[in-house]
Design an enzyme around this catalytic site. Structure first.
Site, PDB file in Angstrom:
ATOM      1  N   GLU A   1       0.816  -1.208   0.000  1.00  0.00           N
ATOM      2  CA  GLU A   1       0.000   0.000   0.000  1.00  0.00           C
ATOM      3  C   GLU A   1       0.859   1.270   0.000  1.00  0.00           C
ATOM      4  OE1 GLU A   1      -2.903   0.318   3.292  1.00  0.00           O
ATOM      5  OE2 GLU A   1      -4.414  -0.090   1.762  1.00  0.00           O
TER       6      GLU A   1
ATOM      7  N   HIS B   1       7.720 -26.744  -0.017  1.00  0.00           N
ATOM      8  CA  HIS B   1       7.072 -27.851  -0.722  1.00  0.00           C
ATOM      9  C   HIS B   1       5.923 -27.346  -1.587  1.00  0.00           C
ATOM     10  CE1 HIS B   1       9.201 -31.120   1.501  1.00  0.00           C
ATOM     11  NE2 HIS B   1       9.534 -30.058   2.192  1.00  0.00           N
TER      12      HIS B   1
ATOM     13  N   LYS C   1     -14.072   1.081  -3.518  1.00  0.00           N
ATOM     14  CA  LYS C   1     -15.104   1.512  -2.567  1.00  0.00           C
ATOM     15  C   LYS C   1     -16.238   2.226  -3.289  1.00  0.00           C
ATOM     16  CE  LYS C   1     -12.212   2.036   1.593  1.00  0.00           C
ATOM     17  NZ  LYS C   1     -11.683   3.017   2.549  1.00  0.00           N
TER      18      LYS C   1
END
Lengths: 414, 414
Positions: free
Chosen positions: A272, A293, A402
């Site tokens: 961010e 793995h 948003k």
């Protein structure tokens, strides 16, 4: 003693770091000026007054005395910092004080339904953490959980509800003042992802039993440590140099599963802060040896576009001996001795494959060193973002989803 | 009904996908030939005989009757598949049958110490999953947990111990035969990351209460579905085309936290299958809406080197109404209605920013559709790896760290 940066296998020289001197000096001047917006976290003792600190501790004690389930409602920076410190220190699991859980960090019906069921038969307190009080996820969760609290406690519910919000304005501040929630302040000059050492992180952590004074002291000590500042700068410039050489992905790695959420916190901090204006190093995190793995193959032989930052806890609080039945060469050694061999083996294997590896050593995992880690990465991240030429403290891109989400919600109503 | 691929926002045309026709035909021929090593998972009904299926179910019933804590020891493919299906279906949490937990997937003293404490006062069974029986992580964990089982149950411990291992050879096979552990077979022609529909995944899942016949049927139905094959091909070629256009990172995203481990499974599947010979798309995974408040900024405005694959569950099993106290526009809507708005809002915001978005729709999350998802991604992944020119079924790079680790362990002894 404190955390230690080891750049011996990072593939970048001091000469390469020195090429950024001009940008670096600008960055440091901005950070230290005290005049840039959202740099309130830089001066650690200035984040929380000693009255606030006492109040947080006293309130946390009261909460610890009256509940066994503490639900903190928050998302992003109002959540990841506290969760990561709590997990790293094995706090908040209900063994030593209330169980601390988070809500409002997603929009899942199943998640919150299970949480409502969990509240049955438990003594609960609620803490809602939101600067504005209007962020969708925490607001939805808070209204649902508040209803449950009123069902359980009637008029007493408000005395079991805590708010961490703006000092004077906003929906949650108004509600807290009106209903008399005990409240704390989200500082104006600190953004979410830099807020863990403010009341945002400190209250839930104190409830979880974390020594928040030691946590803060770790950060304070690093702040006033010249060698620490040098390490923050070196780490920042090494990252920038690596990204300019085609290493566009930074993989944060740890060999202890309790650091999972610290990896998530790092992803927010760096992603961010740096990911804007078409720039940024893509942050990922892996839990080793588990993910050797899964993603180990890619790191070893895949597209060579990444570097690794490994967080190494030097001395372990818990260990177990491996019994005879394991046979040679494991029998008679401890599991953390083998983990150490995994750490060394991974670094050897990856560096031989040409992958740059940065090592951050933590002498032992405790609140003090967690405070150091937090401050180290926050400061380094702010420096590297400035050197890249972006503002470390805004997140203009988050508004896009948003707004689109609000538009979608409006469409439900037709 | 079944899963559905939506490429409307992927940014790649059918014409672009068609440029890979030659490579694609080779890939499909290899997969369908039945002659390539480690393609045993392609023919789903051939993975487990009907006798084995009955035996797995019967054994799982016995285990469910005699324990409330089932510990499966495994790492990588011997772990992530079962964990991801269990979580997605809310199984194995102890509410409906034994709690199923995993061990040996890390080398953490603290992790295994807590597990030993958890075993006190619980009825336990142990299941060790390893082809060779010599992989460090599961071997160390098994020896520690076996000792605890012997402490608790004495000579009865072996009758509470289960092994999933090689048919005839290896350390674990020998031990299972000698001590009389009930055992199942890791097929020779299926690698770890493609093994969840073999006994490796099916036994722990059946113990957790998952309908393993429905899981398998989902995969079988997709296998014989022409439209399904087309979708697998389209997804594979879209990914390859995107990577060739500079999108080197694939971010798997989901809006339901119970899919966290499915994201981890996808990282192993794609990372280990494609990440070799300097190639591969770097796989990451994000939990939305949580990570919109951490990595959302980077996706929206950061270095434009990624594409997204979003897994969307169309119909939700659990939901909650948002109470009046939330105010407009949330009050009176359900939390999953808002989640739907987040999904649509995110896709709109990201595509407007030029990020390619691939959508995989799941009609509802159940065992059947989980089987479809697994087979869809396994097949697509094998195709894309072949088209990229690498073998999807080996992992030569993993040996490097193992060898370095063995060298380090040898050094302890001096």
């Amino acid at each position: 003693m404190g955390i230690r940066l080891d750049l011996t296998t990072c593939g970048i020289t001091q000469g390469q770091r020195n090429t950024f001197t001009d940008n670096l000096n600008d960055a440091l001047a901005k950070l230290d000026s005290g005049k840039e917006a959202f740099t309130g976290w830089v001066d650690v003792p200035g984040i929380v007054t000693s009255e606030e600190m006492n109040d947080i501790e006293k309130t946390a004690e009261e909460i610890r005395a009256k509940c066994d389930l503490f639900i903190a409602i928050g998302i992003g920076g109002s959540y990841l910092g506290a969760q990561s410190v709590m997990d790293a220190l094995f706090a908040g699991d209900g063994e030593n004080g209330p169980e601390v859980v988070f809500a409002g960090c997603n929009i899942s019906g199943a998640y919150h339904k299970k949480l409502l069921e969990k509240m049955d038969g438990r003594d609960c307190c609620l803490c809602v953490i939101s600067k504005s009080g209007t962020t969708t996820e925490p607001l939805a969760a808070f209204s649902i959980l508040k209803e449950k609290m009123e069902e359980k406690y009637g008029d007493e519910a408000a005395s079991r509800t805590y708010a961490i919000t703006d000092k004077e304005k906003g929906r949650l501040r108004e509600e807290a003042d009106e209903l008399g929630y005990k409240s704390f302040v989200v500082p104006d000059d600190i953004g979410g992802r830099y807020s863990v050492l403010s009341p945002v992180g400190l209250l839930p952590l104190a409830v979880a039993g974390v020594d928040i004074r030691a946590l803060t002291k770790g950060a304070v000590d690093l702040m006033s440590d010249e060698a620490g500042k040098e390490a923050e700068v070196d780490y920042a410039l090494t990252r920038v140099a690596l990204s300019m050489s085609g290493k566009w992905i930074e993989v944060f790695e740890y060999f202890h599963p309790e650091l999972h959420f610290f990896g998530e916190w790092l992803k927010q901090l760096f992603g961010e802060s740096e990911g804007k204006e078409g720039k940024g190093i893509f942050p990922a995190s892996l839990m080793f040896s588990r993910d050797l793995h899964s993603m180990g193959q890619f790191i070893q032989q895949g597209k060579p576009m990444l570097f690794e930052t490994v967080i190494i806890i030097d001395e372990r609080n818990d260990d177990l001996m491996i019994p005879e039945s394991a046979g040679a060469p494991l029998a008679g050694k401890s599991i953390e001795q083998i983990n150490d061999c995994a750490i060394k083996g991974v670094i050897a294997a990856h560096t031989k494959a040409g992958v740059p590896v940065i090592k951050v050593h933590v002498p032992v995992m405790d609140a003090y060193n967690m405070g150091q880690l937090i401050y180290f990465f926050e400061t380094s991240c702010a420096i590297s973002a400035y050197v890249m030429g972006v503002c470390p403290f805004d997140q203009p891109g988050v508004e896009a989803y948003k707004q689109e989400m609000r538009d979608e919600i409006a469409r439900i109503d037709g």
